[in-house]
Write a protein that holds these residues in place. Structure first.
Motif, PDB file in Angstrom:
ATOM      1  N   ALA A  96      -9.725 -51.563  44.100  1.00  0.00           N
ATOM      2  CA  ALA A  96      -9.761 -51.644  45.561  1.00  0.00           C
ATOM      3  C   ALA A  96      -8.601 -50.901  46.206  1.00  0.00           C
ATOM      4  CB  ALA A  96      -9.753 -53.113  45.997  1.00  0.00           C
ATOM      5  N   PHE A  97      -7.542 -50.630  45.446  1.00  0.00           N
ATOM      6  CA  PHE A  97      -6.360 -49.959  45.989  1.00  0.00           C
ATOM      7  C   PHE A  97      -6.215 -48.528  45.482  1.00  0.00           C
ATOM      8  CE2 PHE A  97      -5.519 -54.421  46.571  1.00  0.00           C
ATOM      9  CZ  PHE A  97      -4.849 -54.480  47.790  1.00  0.00           C
ATOM     10  N   ARG A  98      -7.272 -47.971  44.887  1.00  0.00           N
ATOM     11  CA  ARG A  98      -7.153 -46.616  44.347  1.00  0.00           C
ATOM     12  C   ARG A  98      -7.281 -45.537  45.424  1.00  0.00           C
ATOM     13  NH1 ARG A  98     -10.231 -45.001  39.201  1.00  0.00           N
ATOM     14  NH2 ARG A  98      -8.556 -43.479  38.975  1.00  0.00           N
ATOM     15  N   PHE A  99      -7.186 -45.917  46.697  1.00  0.00           N
ATOM     16  CA  PHE A  99      -7.011 -44.904  47.741  1.00  0.00           C
ATOM     17  C   PHE A  99      -5.589 -44.350  47.684  1.00  0.00           C
ATOM     18  CE2 PHE A  99      -6.079 -49.032  49.703  1.00  0.00           C
ATOM     19  CZ  PHE A  99      -4.868 -48.814  50.319  1.00  0.00           C
ATOM     20  N   LEU A 100      -4.715 -45.016  46.919  1.00  0.00           N
ATOM     21  CA  LEU A 100      -3.385 -44.494  46.608  1.00  0.00           C
ATOM     22  C   LEU A 100      -3.431 -43.875  45.213  1.00  0.00           C
ATOM     23  CD1 LEU A 100      -1.313 -47.515  47.927  1.00  0.00           C
ATOM     24  CD2 LEU A 100      -1.445 -45.251  48.966  1.00  0.00           C
ATOM     25  N   PRO A 101      -2.621 -42.842  44.951  1.00  0.00           N
ATOM     26  CA  PRO A 101      -2.725 -42.129  43.664  1.00  0.00           C
ATOM     27  C   PRO A 101      -2.307 -42.976  42.471  1.00  0.00           C
ATOM     28  CG  PRO A 101      -0.842 -41.334  44.948  1.00  0.00           C
ATOM     29  CD  PRO A 101      -1.613 -42.244  45.850  1.00  0.00           C
ATOM     30  N   ASP A 102      -2.980 -42.734  41.342  1.00  0.00           N
ATOM     31  CA  ASP A 102      -2.705 -43.495  40.121  1.00  0.00           C
ATOM     32  C   ASP A 102      -1.252 -43.356  39.671  1.00  0.00           C
ATOM     33  OD1 ASP A 102      -5.339 -44.267  40.095  1.00  0.00           O
ATOM     34  OD2 ASP A 102      -5.943 -42.977  38.432  1.00  0.00           O
ATOM     35  N   TRP A 103      -0.644 -42.185  39.893  1.00  0.00           N
ATOM     36  CA  TRP A 103       0.713 -41.986  39.374  1.00  0.00           C
ATOM     37  C   TRP A 103       1.723 -42.917  40.046  1.00  0.00           C
ATOM     38  CZ3 TRP A 103       4.799 -40.689  42.476  1.00  0.00           C
ATOM     39  CH2 TRP A 103       4.544 -40.025  43.680  1.00  0.00           C
TER      40      TRP A 103
END
Length: 372
Positions: free
Chosen positions: A98-105
């Motif tokens: 649900a929070f992958r609108f921010l980058p994985d790194w």
């Protein structure tokens, strides 16, 4: 499935890394992905990072896990914190998604806490962004403005600070989210038995960058270039500005080497602070992989694994858990797809130039074959 009721573009433009904010009802009909007894069970494991914080008046005692039982802590004034639950408990992955609108790194880990009434960790400041999602129960949170705060007890290395004047004072209930950027002091107080979830996001520090650059140079036996000057000494004991700048230019030269930058950042940003749940399988080979996929198996990443593609990389390469892996023959689109996907497309995984990569990943225990 967890759907975040949030205007993401407005959040990124107005709040992200700028100001704390409360989102009431951000997860309508929120269901806890893990139960309190399951969390307690994770904290029994040696490989899992856990701690109990006991509130003692205006002080706190921190006890590191693993834990065999919790009876000694009583019914109030303590909190169990378990790091990287997404590494060890696959059922928590949908909340991460649900929070992958921010980058994985940037993503650090999902920390889960079980708190008894009046349990907490005290007023403190974090150097990373955090989303606090409230599960069962209620917790009161206060957040203060940025400023120069006295460290509690004068211990300069402690994140704990003296009290602050709140700019946010809110009781979080199930499905509410509190966002706190780096540098804002905050404190949680438990009102009832409660589960809460903290999604942490970090960027590397200058120390971490410098350390990774040094590691990369030593790994490749590079960085032997030295400063050369043709001018004599204007003063025996003075290092001139020109000499200072010339020496530091050696560092800038390293940063201007695109391939070196890609490798340094790719390795650093794909590392994890906490252990991964790795189950190596050296018996797997390309034939077994293809057979399993044809029978309907799903090729999946283990929880928390970072698979990164560096934009502008001159090679067909991915960075996995701090390692550089070249996939000869892979297209840009394929590399991006694999870096984005937690579950890998079966057709792509069976392409000849990808089979070797995924066999290697399965053998290392970074991927596994699961059910749909």
């Amino acid at each position: 499935m967890y759907k975040l009721n949030l205007d993401i573009q407005a959040f990124l433009a107005n709040d992200w890394q700028q100001a704390p904010k409360v989102f009431k009802g951000a997860f309508p009909d929120f269901e806890d992905p893990i139960a309190a007894d399951e969390l307690a069970g994770l904290a029994c494991e040696e490989e899992v990072s856990s701690r109990v914080v006991v509130t003692k008046g205006n002080d706190w005692e921190v006890i590191s896990g693993p834990f065999e039982d919790y009876d000694r802590f009583g019914e109030t004034h303590w909190q169990l914190l378990v790091q990287a639950v997404n590494h060890w408990y696959p059922e928590s992955q949908p909340l991460v998604e649900a929070f992958r609108f921010l980058p994985d790194w940037r993503f650090d880990d999902l920390m889960v806490s079980f708190a008894t009434p009046q349990g907490g960790v005290g007023p403190h400041i974090d150097n990373y962004d955090v989303f606090i999602i409230q599960g069962e129960g209620q917790r009161r949170w206060t957040v203060g403005p940025k400023g120069n705060y006295q460290r509690r007890g004068g211990v300069t290395t402690s994140p704990l600070i003296e009290d602050f004047e709140p700019i946010i004072d809110v009781v979080l209930e199930k499905g509410d989210v509190l966002y706190i950027p780096p540098g804002f002091p905050h404190q949680g107080e438990t009102l009832t038995l409660a589960l809460s979830y903290s999604m942490g996001y970090r960027a590397p520090s200058q120390q971490e960058l410098a350390g990774q650059i040094a590691d990369q140079l030593m790994d490749e036996d590079k960085g032997h270039k030295r400063f050369i000057a043709v001018d004599g000494a204007a003063s025996h004991g003075t290092v001139s500005l020109a000499e200072q700048q010339g020496i530091m230019q050696l560092i800038r030269d390293l940063c201007n080497d695109t391939d070196n930058v890609v490798k340094v950042l790719g390795k650093l940003l794909s590392q994890n602070r906490f252990d991964l749940d790795i189950q190596e399988d050296e018996s797997i080979d390309a034939d077994a992989l293809v057979e399993a996929l044809n029978e309907g198996a799903v090729l999946m990443r283990i929880g928390g694994l970072k698979v990164l593609k560096m934009e502008g990389d001159s090679q067909a390469r991915l960075f996995v858990a701090g390692e550089s892996v070249i996939i000869e023959g892979a297209s840009e689109e394929e590399l991006i797809e694999v870096s984005n996907s937690v579950n890998v497309n079966a057709e792509l995984a069976q392409l000849p130039h990808w089979q070797g990569f995924f066999v290697q990943m399965l053998q290392k225990g970074y991927f596994y074959l699961g059910e749909d």
